[in-house]
Design an enzyme around this catalytic site. Structure first.
Site, mmCIF file in Angstrom:
data_model
loop_
_atom_site.group_PDB
_atom_site.id
_atom_site.type_symbol
_atom_site.label_atom_id
_atom_site.label_comp_id
_atom_site.label_asym_id
_atom_site.label_seq_id
_atom_site.Cartn_x
_atom_site.Cartn_y
_atom_site.Cartn_z
ATOM 1 N N PHE A 256 0.852 -1.188 0.000
ATOM 2 C CA PHE A 256 0.000 0.000 0.000
ATOM 3 C C PHE A 256 0.891 1.243 0.000
ATOM 4 C CE2 PHE A 256 -2.862 3.176 1.723
ATOM 5 C CZ PHE A 256 -4.083 2.838 1.173
ATOM 6 N N ARG B 35 -12.635 -4.783 -6.904
ATOM 7 C CA ARG B 35 -12.420 -5.463 -5.623
ATOM 8 C C ARG B 35 -13.755 -5.717 -4.921
ATOM 9 N NH1 ARG B 35 -8.490 -2.507 -1.578
ATOM 10 N NH2 ARG B 35 -10.272 -1.090 -1.533
ATOM 11 N N TYR C 47 -10.855 1.022 10.647
ATOM 12 C CA TYR C 47 -12.105 1.295 9.912
ATOM 13 C C TYR C 47 -12.420 0.274 8.827
ATOM 14 C CZ TYR C 47 -8.646 3.737 6.959
ATOM 15 O OH TYR C 47 -7.551 4.053 6.205
ATOM 16 N N LYS C 48 -11.572 -0.735 8.672
ATOM 17 C CA LYS C 48 -11.870 -1.761 7.663
ATOM 18 C C LYS C 48 -12.669 -2.880 8.340
ATOM 19 C CE LYS C 48 -8.047 -0.277 4.836
ATOM 20 N NZ LYS C 48 -6.595 -0.217 4.761
ATOM 21 N N ASP D 52 1.986 -5.043 8.531
ATOM 22 C CA ASP D 52 0.786 -4.225 8.464
ATOM 23 C C ASP D 52 -0.414 -5.171 8.334
ATOM 24 O OD1 ASP D 52 -1.368 -2.600 7.778
ATOM 25 O OD2 ASP D 52 -0.078 -1.134 6.779
HETATM 26 C C1 PLP Z 1 -5.977 0.997 4.598
HETATM 27 C C2 PLP Z 1 -4.516 0.903 4.728
HETATM 28 C C3 PLP Z 1 -3.789 1.930 5.313
HETATM 29 C C4 PLP Z 1 -4.480 3.172 5.734
HETATM 30 O O1 PLP Z 1 -3.672 4.069 6.383
HETATM 31 P P1 PLP Z 1 -4.316 5.371 7.024
HETATM 32 O O2 PLP Z 1 -3.204 5.951 7.794
HETATM 33 O O3 PLP Z 1 -5.485 4.931 7.845
HETATM 34 O O4 PLP Z 1 -4.807 6.251 5.931
HETATM 35 C C5 PLP Z 1 -2.422 1.763 5.450
HETATM 36 N N1 PLP Z 1 -1.809 0.636 5.018
HETATM 37 C C6 PLP Z 1 -2.502 -0.368 4.449
HETATM 38 C C7 PLP Z 1 -1.785 -1.587 3.999
HETATM 39 C C8 PLP Z 1 -3.862 -0.257 4.274
HETATM 40 O O5 PLP Z 1 -4.547 -1.235 3.691
#
Ligand code: PLP
Length: 437
Positions: free
Chosen positions: A129, A396, A224-225, A199
């Site tokens: 990401f 997705r 939030y996921k 992560d």
């Molecule tokens: C959703 C996600 C994030 C989100 O980071 P925020 O700091 O909440 O914007 C970070 N890393 C991964 C791998 C994600 O899937």
């Protein structure tokens, strides 16, 4: 071939069926985007209102003690810990995933510098990401490390070079849904003398994780996921107890101090993960996050095992139906078909000439959303090798076992087939790009 009746029978026999009652979902919507923003738990609105009206409005400043505000990041951290194999006191809910990654990556770099070794490479995946890579780029610049990016299958070979200090990976890939074998990869990293930073943004609440057994040194994840904490919910951070007290994290604010209310001049970090807090925490958002985590723990003592079992059944069913009904219409499954190699989402590609410069995958997702089937679109990376999954535009679909049923999967694929057969996606309405895809 699975039929609609088979799916109805699966729903009927689903031991987790009642969990759906824990969520407020709009009527007529099949929500397949819980991997991006989890659904609203039914308790959240009343709980947040209670915190606002009663705890804040009436309790005022006393609520820091009397309503348990001060301890809330730890209390929720312990609950999240149950989902990822952490023990009590090892997780705090705080800040965002990006910020927490900054803290743990910095701490891991401090550990590398403390060792006599010259291992100064942060190894990650090219398809990680972007925010994870951006944070790593900043820290590498500041602290004199090199960020090296490889494809997943090259990780073992690159580790063997011997200069990797930190392996920083996302457990479940946000685009393809492909999942690393966390233990295998962590063991390889440790054999090479590297620390692991995981992560868990697409894992926590979706697949069982065992941070201790699977060899993590540091882990962060998203609120939030799959944890259903609401837009911008606080994230979480876990640090192996062997490391937690060894280094400061770089954002040494007063909430991470050993005695914040003694207002000492000199920073003295709290003895454990508590030091990963920085400043005053957002109580309204934390209250909502706790409702989200509770909605998963409601699945019982073996919550993650039960949720994972259903998640695999749901994604298996989706893959089966898509292959059967949509292959001849240009759709292919990108996500690994071996359940152990995927998380709780399935990504598809579509091959067709588009009437405008908007890719067909984007327009198909828009056409599905218009029918109440909500997934999302992720553009391919034009710089990635042409035939790699990273280069492809993806549709997705996330399958949150707590509120998605088997009949939902059936209807989602029926809609997808219809959008393709009728070429509904070619309508100009679906060719407008929005800021958030
Ligand atoms: C959703 C996600 C994030 C989100 O980071 P925020 O700091 O909440 O914007 C970070 N890393 C991964 C791998 C994600 O899937």
């Amino acid at each position: 071939m699975m039929t609609l009746e088979d799916c109805q029978a699966l729903d009927h026999n689903d031991a987790l069926r009642a969990l759906r009652e824990q969520f407020d979902l709009p009527v007529g919507v099949i929500y397949l985007d819980g991997n991006s923003l989890g659904a609203l738990p039914s308790r959240t609105a009343a709980r947040v209102q209670e915190v606002v009206k009663s705890e804040w409005g009436c309790g005022l400043i006393e609520s820091w003690n009397k309503a348990g505000w001060f301890d809330l990041p730890n209390r929720i951290g312990d609950k999240i810990g149950q989902l990822i194999g952490a023990r009590s006191g090892e997780v705090v809910a705080t800040d965002s995933t990006s910020i927490n990654l900054y803290k743990v990556l910095h701490a891991a770099m401090s550990m590398c510098r403390d060792k006599a070794s010259t291992q100064r490479v942060v190894l990650s995946e090219r398809s990680n990401f972007p925010t994870d890579l951006y944070i790593a780029q900043s820290l590498c610049q500041q602290l004199g490390f090199d960020l090296v990016l490889v494809e997943a299958q090259e990780i073992d070979t690159r580790l063997a070079v011997g200069d990797v200090g930190i392996l920083m990976l996302t457990h479940v890939n946000y685009r393809t849904g492909a999942m690393h074998d966390m233990k295998h990869v962590s063991d390889a990293a440790h054999r090479a003398g590297a620390y692991t930073v995981w992560d868990l943004a697409h894992s926590a609440g979706a697949v069982p994780v065992d941070v201790h057994g699977d060899g993590a040194d540091y882990a962060v994840g998203c609120g939030y996921k799959y944890l259903n904490g609401g837009p911008g919910a606080p994230a979480f951070v876990w640090v192996h107890p062997d490391h937690a007290s060894r280094f400061w994290q770089p954002l040494s604010g007063w909430w991470g101090h050993a005695h914040p209310f003694q207002f000492e001049t000199a920073y003295q970090p709290a003895p454990n993960t508590q030091r990963y807090l920085c400043g005053t925490q957002p109580m309204l958002s934390l209250a909502a996050l706790e409702c989200g985590v509770d909605s998963l723990l409601a699945a019982g003592p073996q919550a993650m095992q039960a949720l994972r079992e259903k998640s695999i059944q749901l994604t298996d069913l989706f893959i089966h139906l898509v292959k059967h009904h949509c292959t001849e219409l240009g759709v292919a499954v990108v996500t690994p078909q071996e359940p152990a190699q995927r998380g709780s989402q399935v990504s598809l590609t579509h091959t067709a000439a588009s009437p405008s410069d908007v890719p067909s995958a984007y327009a198909i997702v828009q056409a599905l959303i218009a029918r109440g089937v909500i997934g999302d679109y992720r553009a391919g990376d034009p710089q990635a090798p042409a035939h790699s999954s990273a280069a492809q535009n993806l549709m997705r679909f996330g399958f949150t076992p707590a509120y998605i049923g088997f009949v939902d999967v059936w209807h989602a694929v029926a809609h997808l087939r219809e959008v393709l057969v009728k070429e509904a996606w070619k309508h100009s309405n679906f060719m407008q790009r929005h800021a958030v895809t």
